[in-house]
Design a protein around this motif. Sequence first.
Motif, PDB file in Angstrom:
ATOM      1  N   LEU A   6       0.833  -1.213   0.000  1.00 41.14           N
ATOM      2  CA  LEU A   6       0.000   0.000   0.000  1.00 41.14           C
ATOM      3  C   LEU A   6       0.861   1.254   0.000  1.00 41.14           C
ATOM      4  CD1 LEU A   6      -2.802  -0.950   2.534  1.00 41.14           C
ATOM      5  CD2 LEU A   6      -3.045  -0.649   0.068  1.00 41.14           C
ATOM      6  N   LYS A   7       1.885   1.257   0.858  1.00 43.75           N
ATOM      7  CA  LYS A   7       2.764   2.430   0.944  1.00 43.75           C
ATOM      8  C   LYS A   7       3.544   2.623  -0.354  1.00 43.75           C
ATOM      9  CE  LYS A   7       4.860   4.036   4.746  1.00 43.75           C
ATOM     10  NZ  LYS A   7       5.767   4.060   5.897  1.00 43.75           N
ATOM     11  N   THR A   8       3.996   1.527  -0.945  1.00 46.39           N
ATOM     12  CA  THR A   8       4.730   1.613  -2.208  1.00 46.39           C
ATOM     13  C   THR A   8       3.850   2.182  -3.321  1.00 46.39           C
ATOM     14  OG1 THR A   8       6.095  -0.263  -1.541  1.00 46.39           O
ATOM     15  CG2 THR A   8       6.064   0.294  -3.888  1.00 46.39           C
ATOM     16  N   ALA A  12       4.329   5.712  -5.280  1.00 45.41           N
ATOM     17  CA  ALA A  12       4.401   5.693  -6.743  1.00 45.41           C
ATOM     18  C   ALA A  12       3.329   6.594  -7.343  1.00 45.41           C
ATOM     19  CB  ALA A  12       4.262   4.266  -7.257  1.00 45.41           C
ATOM     20  N   ALA A  13       2.134   6.592  -6.748  1.00 47.21           N
ATOM     21  CA  ALA A  13       1.063   7.462  -7.244  1.00 47.21           C
ATOM     22  C   ALA A  13       1.417   8.933  -7.026  1.00 47.21           C
ATOM     23  CB  ALA A  13      -0.255   7.117  -6.556  1.00 47.21           C
ATOM     24  N   ALA A  14       2.048   9.248  -5.902  1.00 39.84           N
ATOM     25  CA  ALA A  14       2.463  10.638  -5.667  1.00 39.84           C
ATOM     26  C   ALA A  14       3.481  11.080  -6.720  1.00 39.84           C
ATOM     27  CB  ALA A  14       3.055  10.778  -4.265  1.00 39.84           C
ATOM     28  N   LEU A  15       4.405  10.199  -7.052  1.00 39.84           N
ATOM     29  CA  LEU A  15       5.363  10.523  -8.115  1.00 39.84           C
ATOM     30  C   LEU A  15       4.649  10.714  -9.446  1.00 39.84           C
ATOM     31  CD1 LEU A  15       8.238   8.057  -7.197  1.00 39.84           C
ATOM     32  CD2 LEU A  15       8.217  10.531  -6.892  1.00 39.84           C
ATOM     33  N   PHE A  43      -3.548   9.201 -11.348  1.00 45.43           N
ATOM     34  CA  PHE A  43      -2.667   8.997 -10.198  1.00 45.43           C
ATOM     35  C   PHE A  43      -3.209   9.648  -8.931  1.00 45.43           C
ATOM     36  CE2 PHE A  43       0.710   8.015 -13.383  1.00 45.43           C
ATOM     37  CZ  PHE A  43       0.955   6.730 -12.934  1.00 45.43           C
ATOM     38  N   LEU A  44      -3.949  10.744  -9.059  1.00 50.86           N
ATOM     39  CA  LEU A  44      -4.598  11.311  -7.871  1.00 50.86           C
ATOM     40  C   LEU A  44      -5.622  10.339  -7.289  1.00 50.86           C
ATOM     41  CD1 LEU A  44      -5.292  15.103  -8.509  1.00 50.86           C
ATOM     42  CD2 LEU A  44      -4.080  14.105  -6.595  1.00 50.86           C
ATOM     43  N   LEU A  45      -6.360   9.668  -8.148  1.00 54.03           N
ATOM     44  CA  LEU A  45      -7.334   8.687  -7.691  1.00 54.03           C
ATOM     45  C   LEU A  45      -6.646   7.512  -6.996  1.00 54.03           C
ATOM     46  CD1 LEU A  45     -10.285   7.761  -7.576  1.00 54.03           C
ATOM     47  CD2 LEU A  45      -9.922   6.675  -9.790  1.00 54.03           C
ATOM     48  N   VAL A  46      -5.564   7.002  -7.595  1.00 54.57           N
ATOM     49  CA  VAL A  46      -4.819   5.908  -6.975  1.00 54.57           C
ATOM     50  C   VAL A  46      -4.245   6.355  -5.634  1.00 54.57           C
ATOM     51  CG1 VAL A  46      -2.795   4.407  -7.228  1.00 54.57           C
ATOM     52  CG2 VAL A  46      -4.322   4.792  -9.167  1.00 54.57           C
ATOM     53  N   LEU A  48      -5.411   8.643  -3.609  1.00 55.15           N
ATOM     54  CA  LEU A  48      -6.515   8.730  -2.650  1.00 55.15           C
ATOM     55  C   LEU A  48      -6.931   7.344  -2.156  1.00 55.15           C
ATOM     56  CD1 LEU A  48      -8.695  10.689  -1.413  1.00 55.15           C
ATOM     57  CD2 LEU A  48     -10.122   9.985  -3.317  1.00 55.15           C
ATOM     58  N   LEU A  49      -7.083   6.404  -3.064  1.00 54.40           N
ATOM     59  CA  LEU A  49      -7.502   5.055  -2.678  1.00 54.40           C
ATOM     60  C   LEU A  49      -6.471   4.368  -1.788  1.00 54.40           C
ATOM     61  CD1 LEU A  49      -9.061   3.794  -6.029  1.00 54.40           C
ATOM     62  CD2 LEU A  49     -10.253   4.525  -3.964  1.00 54.40           C
ATOM     63  N   MET A  50      -5.212   4.472  -2.143  1.00 55.19           N
ATOM     64  CA  MET A  50      -4.167   3.845  -1.326  1.00 55.19           C
ATOM     65  C   MET A  50      -4.040   4.535   0.024  1.00 55.19           C
ATOM     66  SD  MET A  50      -3.177   1.327  -3.049  1.00 55.19           S
ATOM     67  CE  MET A  50      -4.676   1.211  -3.989  1.00 55.19           C
ATOM     68  N   GLY A  51      -4.219   5.851   0.052  1.00 60.67           N
ATOM     69  CA  GLY A  51      -4.154   6.582   1.320  1.00 60.67           C
ATOM     70  C   GLY A  51      -5.256   6.162   2.271  1.00 60.67           C
ATOM     71  N   PHE A  52      -6.470   6.043   1.762  1.00 58.21           N
ATOM     72  CA  PHE A  52      -7.567   5.618   2.627  1.00 58.21           C
ATOM     73  C   PHE A  52      -7.444   4.144   3.001  1.00 58.21           C
ATOM     74  CE2 PHE A  52     -10.074   9.442   1.318  1.00 58.21           C
ATOM     75  CZ  PHE A  52     -10.186   9.948   2.605  1.00 58.21           C
ATOM     76  N   ALA A  53      -6.862   3.327   2.141  1.00 58.77           N
ATOM     77  CA  ALA A  53      -6.634   1.926   2.489  1.00 58.77           C
ATOM     78  C   ALA A  53      -5.626   1.821   3.633  1.00 58.77           C
ATOM     79  CB  ALA A  53      -6.143   1.150   1.274  1.00 58.77           C
ATOM     80  N   MET A  54      -4.620   2.692   3.642  1.00 50.73           N
ATOM     81  CA  MET A  54      -3.654   2.691   4.748  1.00 50.73           C
ATOM     82  C   MET A  54      -4.272   3.255   6.021  1.00 50.73           C
ATOM     83  SD  MET A  54       0.058   3.593   3.122  1.00 50.73           S
ATOM     84  CE  MET A  54      -0.403   5.164   2.453  1.00 50.73           C
ATOM     85  N   LEU A  55      -5.180   4.200   5.886  1.00 53.29           N
ATOM     86  CA  LEU A  55      -5.823   4.795   7.075  1.00 53.29           C
ATOM     87  C   LEU A  55      -6.770   3.836   7.761  1.00 53.29           C
ATOM     88  CD1 LEU A  55      -6.817   8.455   6.230  1.00 53.29           C
ATOM     89  CD2 LEU A  55      -5.363   7.673   8.061  1.00 53.29           C
ATOM     90  N   ARG A  56      -7.187   2.834   7.078  1.00 54.12           N
ATOM     91  CA  ARG A  56      -8.128   1.881   7.634  1.00 54.12           C
ATOM     92  C   ARG A  56      -7.530   1.168   8.841  1.00 54.12           C
ATOM     93  NH1 ARG A  56      -9.522  -3.689   5.387  1.00 54.12           N
ATOM     94  NH2 ARG A  56      -7.380  -3.524   4.724  1.00 54.12           N
ATOM     95  N   LYS A  57      -6.225   1.028   8.872  1.00 51.95           N
ATOM     96  CA  LYS A  57      -5.554   0.296   9.949  1.00 51.95           C
ATOM     97  C   LYS A  57      -5.514   1.081  11.266  1.00 51.95           C
ATOM     98  CE  LYS A  57      -4.406  -2.928   7.000  1.00 51.95           C
ATOM     99  NZ  LYS A  57      -5.297  -4.000   6.781  1.00 51.95           N
ATOM    100  N   PRO A  58      -4.894   2.283  11.311  1.00 54.77           N
ATOM    101  CA  PRO A  58      -4.860   3.004  12.586  1.00 54.77           C
ATOM    102  C   PRO A  58      -6.193   3.707  12.839  1.00 54.77           C
ATOM    103  CG  PRO A  58      -3.673   4.253  10.943  1.00 54.77           C
ATOM    104  CD  PRO A  58      -4.112   2.959  10.293  1.00 54.77           C
ATOM    105  N   PRO A  59      -6.417   4.158  14.054  1.00 60.00           N
ATOM    106  CA  PRO A  59      -7.666   4.894  14.301  1.00 60.00           C
ATOM    107  C   PRO A  59      -7.706   6.205  13.525  1.00 60.00           C
ATOM    108  CG  PRO A  59      -6.220   4.971  16.224  1.00 60.00           C
ATOM    109  CD  PRO A  59      -5.590   4.028  15.240  1.00 60.00           C
ATOM    110  N   MET A  60      -8.879   6.523  12.992  1.00 56.79           N
ATOM    111  CA  MET A  60      -9.019   7.727  12.181  1.00 56.79           C
ATOM    112  C   MET A  60      -9.426   8.939  13.012  1.00 56.79           C
ATOM    113  SD  MET A  60     -10.639   6.282   8.638  1.00 56.79           S
ATOM    114  CE  MET A  60     -10.728   7.876   7.895  1.00 56.79           C
ATOM    115  N   ASP A  61      -9.221   8.873  14.335  1.00 54.25           N
ATOM    116  CA  ASP A  61      -9.584  10.015  15.157  1.00 54.25           C
ATOM    117  C   ASP A  61      -8.520  11.100  15.138  1.00 54.25           C
ATOM    118  OD1 ASP A  61      -7.724   8.565  16.535  1.00 54.25           O
ATOM    119  OD2 ASP A  61      -8.781   8.617  18.459  1.00 54.25           O
TER     120      ASP A  61
END
Length: 112
Positions: A6-8, A12-15, A43-46, A48-61
């Motif tokens: 996910l981080k990779t 890559a999407a940011a690049l 790449f903005l869509l990718v 966004l999707l990868m960012g929210f997929a990573m946020l799913r793990k830690p608390p979003m508070d």
Amino acid sequence: MDPFLLKTLHIAAALGVFAGVGAIVTAADDKSRKLGGMLHGIFLLVLLLMGFAMLRKPPMDQHWWQAKLAIWLVIGAAPALAKRKVLPPAAILGICVVLGAGAAYLAMAKPF
């Protein structure tokens, strides 16, 4: 999904977003500008999707991710600034790089 993958993909999407901005501001013809815009949007869509997929793990508070999302929305508006020639191309690229560095800082430090 694997957090490393996910981080990779997120990085890559940011690049890819920055490559799209670069293609837009340096395009010689309209066809190249459209291709850069397509790359930028995909790449903005990718991103966004990868960012929210990573946020799913830690608390979003926490609220750092909201500031990061706002930064990426501003970077997403960069093609409109380039098309309307609001700023010179070098200024648009510089602003996008500084904002990207700010987004990276927010992701690494999570200050708030």
